[in-house]
Design a protein around this motif. Structure first.
Motif, PDB file in Angstrom:
ATOM      1  N   VAL A  14      -0.214  -9.221  -4.345  1.00 48.43           N
ATOM      2  CA  VAL A  14       0.762  -8.528  -5.192  1.00 48.43           C
ATOM      3  C   VAL A  14       0.189  -8.295  -6.586  1.00 48.43           C
ATOM      4  O   VAL A  14       0.271  -7.192  -7.141  1.00 48.43           O
ATOM      5  CB  VAL A  14       2.081  -9.346  -5.275  1.00 48.43           C
ATOM      6  N   ILE A  15      -0.427  -9.322  -7.159  1.00 51.04           N
ATOM      7  CA  ILE A  15      -0.967  -9.223  -8.516  1.00 51.04           C
ATOM      8  C   ILE A  15      -2.103  -8.215  -8.590  1.00 51.04           C
ATOM      9  O   ILE A  15      -2.257  -7.506  -9.587  1.00 51.04           O
ATOM     10  CB  ILE A  15      -1.415 -10.622  -9.000  1.00 51.04           C
ATOM     11  N   GLN A  16      -2.906  -8.135  -7.524  1.00 47.55           N
ATOM     12  CA  GLN A  16      -4.001  -7.154  -7.513  1.00 47.55           C
ATOM     13  C   GLN A  16      -3.490  -5.726  -7.635  1.00 47.55           C
ATOM     14  O   GLN A  16      -4.216  -4.829  -8.062  1.00 47.55           O
ATOM     15  CB  GLN A  16      -4.836  -7.318  -6.240  1.00 47.55           C
ATOM     16  N   LYS A  17      -2.235  -5.506  -7.277  1.00 51.76           N
ATOM     17  CA  LYS A  17      -1.614  -4.189  -7.417  1.00 51.76           C
ATOM     18  C   LYS A  17      -0.966  -4.014  -8.791  1.00 51.76           C
ATOM     19  O   LYS A  17      -0.363  -2.970  -9.077  1.00 51.76           O
ATOM     20  CB  LYS A  17      -0.549  -3.987  -6.334  1.00 51.76           C
ATOM     21  N   GLY A  18      -1.053  -5.045  -9.639  1.00 50.71           N
ATOM     22  CA  GLY A  18      -0.448  -4.970 -10.962  1.00 50.71           C
ATOM     23  C   GLY A  18       1.062  -5.089 -10.938  1.00 50.71           C
ATOM     24  O   GLY A  18       1.746  -4.644 -11.869  1.00 50.71           O
ATOM     25  N   ILE A  19       1.604  -5.720  -9.894  1.00 46.64           N
ATOM     26  CA  ILE A  19       3.053  -5.839  -9.710  1.00 46.64           C
ATOM     27  C   ILE A  19       3.514  -7.206 -10.212  1.00 46.64           C
ATOM     28  O   ILE A  19       2.847  -8.219  -9.995  1.00 46.64           O
ATOM     29  CB  ILE A  19       3.417  -5.670  -8.219  1.00 46.64           C
ATOM     30  N   HIS A  20       4.652  -7.242 -10.885  1.00 48.30           N
ATOM     31  CA  HIS A  20       5.229  -8.493 -11.364  1.00 48.30           C
ATOM     32  C   HIS A  20       5.706  -9.338 -10.179  1.00 48.30           C
ATOM     33  O   HIS A  20       6.076  -8.800  -9.129  1.00 48.30           O
ATOM     34  CB  HIS A  20       6.401  -8.211 -12.310  1.00 48.30           C
ATOM     35  N   VAL A  21       5.723 -10.682 -10.374  1.00 48.21           N
ATOM     36  CA  VAL A  21       5.985 -11.597  -9.269  1.00 48.21           C
ATOM     37  C   VAL A  21       7.166 -12.516  -9.568  1.00 48.21           C
ATOM     38  O   VAL A  21       7.205 -13.184 -10.600  1.00 48.21           O
ATOM     39  CB  VAL A  21       4.759 -12.479  -8.960  1.00 48.21           C
ATOM     40  N   GLU A  33       0.817  -1.213   0.000  1.00 49.61           N
ATOM     41  CA  GLU A  33       0.000   0.000   0.000  1.00 49.61           C
ATOM     42  C   GLU A  33       0.851   1.263   0.000  1.00 49.61           C
ATOM     43  O   GLU A  33       0.428   2.311  -0.507  1.00 49.61           O
ATOM     44  CB  GLU A  33      -0.916   0.013   1.233  1.00 49.61           C
ATOM     45  N   THR A  34       2.059   1.158   0.542  1.00 54.70           N
ATOM     46  CA  THR A  34       2.877   2.347   0.794  1.00 54.70           C
ATOM     47  C   THR A  34       3.888   2.649  -0.302  1.00 54.70           C
ATOM     48  O   THR A  34       4.139   3.810  -0.630  1.00 54.70           O
ATOM     49  CB  THR A  34       3.633   2.186   2.138  1.00 54.70           C
ATOM     50  N   ILE A  35       4.486   1.598  -0.872  1.00 52.37           N
ATOM     51  CA  ILE A  35       5.632   1.775  -1.762  1.00 52.37           C
ATOM     52  C   ILE A  35       5.255   1.457  -3.203  1.00 52.37           C
ATOM     53  O   ILE A  35       4.562   0.466  -3.476  1.00 52.37           O
ATOM     54  CB  ILE A  35       6.808   0.870  -1.329  1.00 52.37           C
ATOM     55  N   ASP A  36       5.737   2.258  -4.128  1.00 48.42           N
ATOM     56  CA  ASP A  36       5.537   2.038  -5.557  1.00 48.42           C
ATOM     57  C   ASP A  36       6.550   1.004  -6.030  1.00 48.42           C
ATOM     58  O   ASP A  36       7.762   1.261  -6.038  1.00 48.42           O
ATOM     59  CB  ASP A  36       5.725   3.359  -6.310  1.00 48.42           C
ATOM     60  N   LEU A  37       6.065  -0.196  -6.413  1.00 49.09           N
ATOM     61  CA  LEU A  37       6.943  -1.306  -6.763  1.00 49.09           C
ATOM     62  C   LEU A  37       6.652  -1.817  -8.170  1.00 49.09           C
ATOM     63  O   LEU A  37       5.499  -1.803  -8.620  1.00 49.09           O
ATOM     64  CB  LEU A  37       6.763  -2.460  -5.773  1.00 49.09           C
ATOM     65  N   ASP A  38       7.699  -2.291  -8.849  1.00 53.34           N
ATOM     66  CA  ASP A  38       7.548  -2.922 -10.157  1.00 53.34           C
ATOM     67  C   ASP A  38       7.526  -4.443 -10.046  1.00 53.34           C
ATOM     68  O   ASP A  38       6.841  -5.119 -10.817  1.00 53.34           O
ATOM     69  CB  ASP A  38       8.706  -2.515 -11.077  1.00 53.34           C
ATOM     70  N   VAL A  39       8.299  -4.992  -9.109  1.00 54.49           N
ATOM     71  CA  VAL A  39       8.392  -6.435  -8.946  1.00 54.49           C
ATOM     72  C   VAL A  39       8.602  -6.764  -7.474  1.00 54.49           C
ATOM     73  O   VAL A  39       9.249  -6.002  -6.748  1.00 54.49           O
ATOM     74  CB  VAL A  39       9.541  -7.021  -9.805  1.00 54.49           C
ATOM     75  N   VAL A  40       8.018  -7.876  -7.044  1.00 51.35           N
ATOM     76  CA  VAL A  40       8.173  -8.340  -5.663  1.00 51.35           C
ATOM     77  C   VAL A  40       8.727  -9.758  -5.686  1.00 51.35           C
ATOM     78  O   VAL A  40       8.269 -10.622  -6.443  1.00 51.35           O
ATOM     79  CB  VAL A  40       6.833  -8.315  -4.910  1.00 51.35           C
ATOM     80  N   TYR A  41       9.739  -9.989  -4.853  1.00 52.40           N
ATOM     81  CA  TYR A  41      10.301 -11.323  -4.636  1.00 52.40           C
ATOM     82  C   TYR A  41       9.653 -11.902  -3.389  1.00 52.40           C
ATOM     83  O   TYR A  41       9.798 -11.355  -2.290  1.00 52.40           O
ATOM     84  CB  TYR A  41      11.823 -11.217  -4.478  1.00 52.40           C
ATOM     85  N   ILE A  42       8.942 -13.017  -3.545  1.00 51.22           N
ATOM     86  CA  ILE A  42       8.262 -13.686  -2.431  1.00 51.22           C
ATOM     87  C   ILE A  42       9.150 -14.826  -1.961  1.00 51.22           C
ATOM     88  O   ILE A  42       9.315 -15.834  -2.653  1.00 51.22           O
ATOM     89  CB  ILE A  42       6.885 -14.205  -2.855  1.00 51.22           C
ATOM     90  N   ALA A  43       9.737 -14.670  -0.786  1.00 45.67           N
ATOM     91  CA  ALA A  43      10.691 -15.648  -0.257  1.00 45.67           C
ATOM     92  C   ALA A  43      10.218 -16.187   1.088  1.00 45.67           C
ATOM     93  O   ALA A  43      11.011 -16.418   2.004  1.00 45.67           O
ATOM     94  CB  ALA A  43      12.074 -15.030  -0.136  1.00 45.67           C
TER      95      ALA A  43
END
Length: 329
Positions: free
Chosen positions: A89-96, A66-76
């Protein structure tokens, strides 16, 4: 597209924290910048952020999204959490970019694949061996016919203890973890990459108690080509760790493990094979994919197909199970 790709990391355990060193080595901040990290342990998140000069840290991944503008998230994080985090993550339109295995079950893996496809985001699994010279050399030698016609394949997984010293945590030692899930998934994916789909499995898995991970497995897996793969694994063995994938053919043998490749023609002794140069590492490919450039990505479909094999293998039903019902996706 912004000049710098902004990345967030969720989960700072064995993999989430360790990826920060190679990121700083391979990618200048003008290309890829980790701008936020998150872990349920506040001290871990704060310490890692400080150590690697990451500007933002969080305990809540929802707050991070909600806070940070991200292009991709690493789920570890552990596999049981992957589906819900991926959904958010996908609901925000961010690559996974997700750790393997993809999910905690076949149904969850299928949901994640469908979600990612519908959202048209880049989705990648951390099957890092695909970018290293060992697996690539193994694949090339099989493809070029070094071993001749393959007639049998053996996957051996022997461990003096489980979990290994570098990966001591509760979930990896529990029924939710285990060596089949943590390391076997790499070999499942490698087998299907090199030899094609696994279509049938018969397995017997021993769990010392309802809450513990497996300490033994004997299994037979059959490829679409009809070739049989024998799987044999155990923990608490009285010798060094021995984990390898070996293909036996009419003209020779080729063996892959995490250290490299050995090979021999029929009647000769196995010897180390000289390996080629590594491919660009996985995040380089993800960056290229985000930019719309050519990339080698092992996506959620690959992850789903590996998940099907993993789950049926771990069930240990001791009867031949067809995977055909899971392949219509």
């Amino acid at each position: 597209m912004k000049s710098s790709i902004k990345m967030g990391i969720i989960g700072l355990g064995a993999f989430g924290a360790k990826i920060l060193n190679p990121i700083s080595f391979f990618h200048p901040k003008e290309e890829l910048e980790v701008v936020a990290v998150c872990d349920i342990n506040e001290n871990v998140a704060k310490d890692i952020a400080g150590q690697f000069e990451v500007p933002h840290w969080f305990q809540s991944y929802q707050e991070m999204l909600e806070t940070i503008d991200l292009d991709v998230v690493y789920i570890a994080t552990p596999p049981a959490t992957h589906e819900q985090i991926t959904r958010d993550v996908i609901q925000k339109g961010i690559h996974v970019f997700c750790e393997k295995p993809l999910a905690n079950s076949i149904s969850e893996a299928r949901n994640m694949l469908e979600l990612a496809n519908e959202a048209k985001v880049i989705h990648a699994l951390h099957f890092g061996q695909n970018y290293l010279p060992g697996l690539n050399t193994f694949h090339q030698m099989i493809e070029e016919g070094y071993a001749g016609e393959i007639d049998k394949i053996f996957l051996k997984m022997h461990y003096p203890s489980w979990p290994p010293e570098w990966q001591q945590n509760e979930w990896i030692a529990s029924r939710d973890g285990g060596f089949l899930l943590e390391q076997g998934i790499h070999f499942i994916q490698a087998i299907q990459r090199v030899f094609g789909k696994i279509t049938h499995i018969q397995s017997e898995v021993h769990y010392p108690s309802p809450g513990q991970s497996e300490d033994g497995v004997i299994a037979t897996m059959i490829l679409k080509s009809g070739i049989t793969i024998v799987v044999e694994g155990s923990t608490d063995v009285s010798f060094e760790e021995d984990v390898s994938l070996t293909a036996y053919g009419s003209e020779g043998t080729v063996m892959f493990d995490f250290k490299g490749v050995k090979a021999a023609k029929v009647g000769s002794e196995l010897k180390e094979v000289e390996l080629g140069e590594p491919s660009p590492w996985i995040l380089t490919h993800i960056i290229n994919a985000i930019k719309g450039e050519p990339a080698e990505i092992y996506d959620f479909k690959v992850g789903y197909e590996a998940q099907v094999v993993l789950d049926i293998l771990r069930q240990g039903e001791n009867k031949l199970v067809s995977l055909e019902p899971y392949h219509n996706i």
